[in-house]
Design a protein around this motif. Structure first.
Motif, PDB file in Angstrom:
ATOM      1  N   UNK A 123       6.645   2.112  -0.575  1.00 35.62           N
ATOM      2  CA  UNK A 123       7.230   2.029  -1.907  1.00 35.62           C
ATOM      3  C   UNK A 123       8.749   2.176  -1.909  1.00 35.62           C
ATOM      4  N   UNK A 124       9.319   2.529  -0.754  1.00 39.76           N
ATOM      5  CA  UNK A 124      10.775   2.659  -0.658  1.00 39.76           C
ATOM      6  C   UNK A 124      11.432   1.315  -0.362  1.00 39.76           C
ATOM      7  N   UNK A 125      10.972   0.649   0.706  1.00 40.59           N
ATOM      8  CA  UNK A 125      11.562  -0.637   1.089  1.00 40.59           C
ATOM      9  C   UNK A 125      10.765  -1.816   0.549  1.00 40.59           C
ATOM     10  N   UNK A 126       9.521  -1.566   0.098  1.00 45.41           N
ATOM     11  CA  UNK A 126       8.702  -2.626  -0.463  1.00 45.41           C
ATOM     12  C   UNK A 126       8.104  -3.571   0.546  1.00 45.41           C
ATOM     13  N   UNK A 127       8.106  -3.209   1.832  1.00 49.64           N
ATOM     14  CA  UNK A 127       7.632  -4.084   2.894  1.00 49.64           C
ATOM     15  C   UNK A 127       6.302  -3.596   3.477  1.00 49.64           C
ATOM     16  N   UNK A 128       5.503  -4.513   4.037  1.00 46.64           N
ATOM     17  CA  UNK A 128       4.277  -4.080   4.734  1.00 46.64           C
ATOM     18  C   UNK A 128       4.632  -3.301   5.991  1.00 46.64           C
ATOM     19  N   UNK A 129       3.778  -2.364   6.363  1.00 40.76           N
ATOM     20  CA  UNK A 129       4.025  -1.508   7.520  1.00 40.76           C
ATOM     21  C   UNK A 129       2.889  -1.664   8.529  1.00 40.76           C
ATOM     22  N   UNK A 130       2.979  -0.887   9.600  1.00 38.30           N
ATOM     23  CA  UNK A 130       1.932  -0.895  10.624  1.00 38.30           C
ATOM     24  C   UNK A 130       0.796   0.069  10.296  1.00 38.30           C
ATOM     25  N   UNK A 131       0.935   0.810   9.226  1.00 35.12           N
ATOM     26  CA  UNK A 131      -0.122   1.737   8.831  1.00 35.12           C
ATOM     27  C   UNK A 131      -1.325   0.955   8.326  1.00 35.12           C
ATOM     28  N   UNK A 132      -2.501   1.242   8.872  1.00 34.44           N
ATOM     29  CA  UNK A 132      -3.713   0.519   8.517  1.00 34.44           C
ATOM     30  C   UNK A 132      -4.788   1.484   8.032  1.00 34.44           C
TER      31      UNK A 132
END
Length: 683
Positions: A165-174
């Motif tokens: 929610x900070x950068x608005x990008x998808x992450x590696x967290x699954x």
């Protein structure tokens, strides 16, 4: 002690209660139960060595309030607070109390946690966790609470990918199917947050940003884009100005650009965020890709074929396929004709022209277009009259415009005069082209125009460029170009079309235009050549092909990313290098040869780091295949030797040495092929 009657109290219990009551986390307010006396006494009597704590105060009495208070005030390990209010125990890392500004108010809860809930305390013998581990646990606890309480922190797509929610990008967290925030997931999120730059700014991106990011990253209907990497909106099904990056990765700028489009997209609001199907988007992508393909073709055809530049009323274009006026395409100015009309022509062909849909034969001459429009009378089936024959009867009116009938006669109107003048002029040009003297004159004019269209050399600090272009015929099939890929990157193109003369020049114009369009803002030389091959191969016969060297020169990082589509190798000379001369020839087949799958499997991409003193030489086979009277080729070895001798000097001197060596080698023989040389020196 004032007790005058009854049984005397248990002295042992009373003494223990008094000792605990000295600082005692509320123990003085409650007498110990019978079954806890032995446990407390055992803890009190534990040897000092067993109670030693690394980095902490050595404990003598577990319930000493002064010591606990001192730790809470002075020991960083005892001051780990999550979410500004949850105190973490330094032994088990769990939440043990609510943090209070006055630590005294925390003492009862802290003691209760240590005695009854802490798994790491171990009756005073346990070791405290490392400070870094405690800090990590604080972050994980904060994340877990936010995920459980704030919907903006639990944006997860269908594949379980978590969006920051900070950068608005998808992450590696699954996340798993149950969307459970396991310890592993929390650690993955913590790892991302440690590197997330916007995290330190504190603000969260809007929820809509996350929704759009999730669509662009994970939903096929959101991922439609053309060959020039322009995004197709899944709601209005229109080609937008949103450009996908060269590496095809999702970025904040891309999401912001998509949001800007959606803010003005009425279908997006009307459909309440429900996009069209991926099949519908793919159909638009195919259509727009074909329009882009024909935009390039139309630009080349308009320059080289009078049929494709025919217009009526001075500026209204006539389609060679359906042989009708297209009012939307107007040659109102040279700029509009060059920059706007090719795209409008392509859109007409792909979206509106029924003859183009049916793959009908286009008009082959201006006369055929004129006859279709009724501007030129069809040839009479009778014998051709002699020059002395009587003039033809006045033709019937052929056009009615704005309520006025326009008769077809030479003196009718200014509009008709213009049309007939163009038609007669084109007829005269065609007749003149049949004569050798006039053809030579026209080819000389074509040569002059081709030389005028040669690109300007880049002017970049720290680099020197030079180009030599000598076609063997009036017009040639060799070409070179420089494309501004980014503010710090320049694309360098050198190509050679098989054959010579006008046919090669037409193919050359098409190939050059394709490469110029596809090279802009792409940082992969292999990708540019692959896309160009896919488009150009459909329009070449089996005997025609185009060899191309394409490199992306990063003037800031001083690197060259390059690929060869069947072209001559790159020569790099620097007396400081070992070896001083390198001949670089990564694999690759010519444009127009083979299928796209074979082409992509064959072509290789290379990159070299440049250094001061480097001299880069690009050339066409007109240099190495030049022959002497004995039929011997100049060859790559002779060229390399010339570069060794002159590569340390200015580019002008090196080009002079190469041309001199060629002239001496051919010994007055005829130039059999176009010659192109491009030199880049790193200063």
């Amino acid at each position: 002690m004032g007790e005058t009657s009854g049984a005397s109290p248990d002295f042992g219990k009373y003494r223990l209660l008094r000792e605990v009551g000295r600082g005692g986390m509320g123990a003085v307010h409650r007498a110990p139960a019978a079954n806890t006396t032995h446990r407390q006494t055992a803890r009190y009597n534990r040897p000092q060595a067993a109670r030693k704590q690394s980095g902490l105060v050595h404990w003598t009495v577990m319930s000493d309030r002064k010591r606990i208070l001192a730790e809470l005030k002075n020991n960083p390990a005892w001051q780990m607070v999550a979410e500004g209010q949850l105190w973490l125990c330094p032994f088990c890392g769990q939440c043990g109390s609510r943090w209070q500004a006055e630590q005294k108010e925390m003492l009862p809860d802290v003691e209760r946690h240590l005695q009854e809930a802490c798994s790491g305390w171990q009756e005073g013998a346990g070791a405290a966790l490392a400070l870094e581990d405690l800090k990590a646990r604080v972050v994980r606890l904060s994340i877990a609470r936010k995920i459980s309480t704030d919907p903006q922190w639990k944006v997860i797509d269908g594949r379980g990918t978590w969006y920051c929610p900070r950068c608005g990008m998808p992450t590696r967290a699954r996340f798993d199917a149950a969307r459970t925030a396991t310890a592993e997931v929390l650690e993955q999120i913590r790892g991302h947050m440690a590197k997330c730059k916007p995290r330190h700014e504190g603000a969260l991106v809007p929820v809509q940003h996350l929704v759009v990011a999730m669509g662009l990253f994970s939903r096929p209907e959101w991922q439609g884009y053309t060959k020039v990497r322009l995004w197709v909106c899944p709601f209005c099904l229109k080609l937008t100005k949103v450009e996908i990056g060269p590496d095809m990765k999702l970025t904040s700028d891309l999401v912001s650009a998509a949001l800007s489009h959606l803010a003005e997209c009425y279908p997006y609001k009307e459909r309440s965020g429900n996009p069209h199907t991926s099949a519908a988007v793919e159909e638009v992508v195919r259509r727009e890709s074909r329009i882009e393909e024909w935009r390039v073709k139309a630009a080349v055809l308009m320059e080289n074929n009078p049929v494709w530049s025919f217009s009526v009323d001075g500026d209204i274009w006539v389609c060679p396929y359906c042989k009708s006026r297209v009012d939307q395409v107007r040659f109102s100015s040279p700029f509009v004709r060059r920059e706007t009309c090719p795209g409008l022509i392509a859109a007409h062909l792909v979206m509106k022209c029924p003859s183009f849909f049916d793959q009908a034969r286009p008009a082959e001459s201006v006369e055929e277009l004129g006859q279709a429009l009724g501007l030129v009378a069809p040839p009479s089936p009778a014998a051709t009259p002699s020059p002395a024959a009587a003039p033809a009867p006045e033709p019937e009116p052929v056009e009615r415009r704005a309520g006025k009938t326009i008769p077809l006669e030479i003196q009718a109107t200014e509009s008709s005069n213009t049309i007939l003048a163009i038609t007669h002029e084109l007829d005269e040009i065609k007749q003149k082209m049949r004569g050798s003297q006039d053809m030579e004159r026209d080819l000389a004019e074509a040569r002059r125009k081709q030389l005028q269209m040669l690109p300007a050399l880049p002017k970049i600090e720290g680099f020197e460029f030079l180009a030599v272009y000598r076609p063997c015929a009036s017009v040639g099939g060799d070409f070179y170009d420089f494309v501004q890929v980014s503010p710090t990157a320049v694309g360098v193109v050198v190509g050679d079309v098989s054959g010579h003369g006008m046919d090669a020049a037409i193919v050359m114009s098409m190939a050059k235009k394709l490469l110029n369009i596809y090279a802009k803002r792409r940082r992969s030389s292999r990708e540019v050549l692959s896309i160009a091959h896919e488009d150009i191969r459909k329009d070449l016969d089996r005997r025609t092909f185009v060899t191309v060297f394409y490199g992306i020169l990063d003037t800031k990082e001083r690197t060259l990313n390059f690929a060869r589509a069947g072209h001559n190798p790159l020569l790099v000379y620097n007396e400081k290098r070992d070896p001083d001369l390198s001949i670089l020839s990564p694999r690759g087949m010519a444009l127009g040869v083979g299928t796209s799958e074979v082409f992509e499997k064959t072509i290789e991409e290379s990159q070299i780091a440049l250094m001061s003193g480097d001299c880069l030489l690009l050339h066409t086979d007109g240099v190495t295949e030049a022959t002497n009277p004995a039929g011997e080729e100049f060859g790559l070895d002779r060229l390399a030797e010339v570069v060794r001798k002159g590569g340390r000097y200015e580019a002008e001197y090196l080009s002079f040495q190469i041309e001199t060596a060629l002239s001496r080698f051919v010994a007055g023989g005829k130039q059999e092929d176009d010659v192109t040389i491009v030199i880049c020196r790193v200063l």
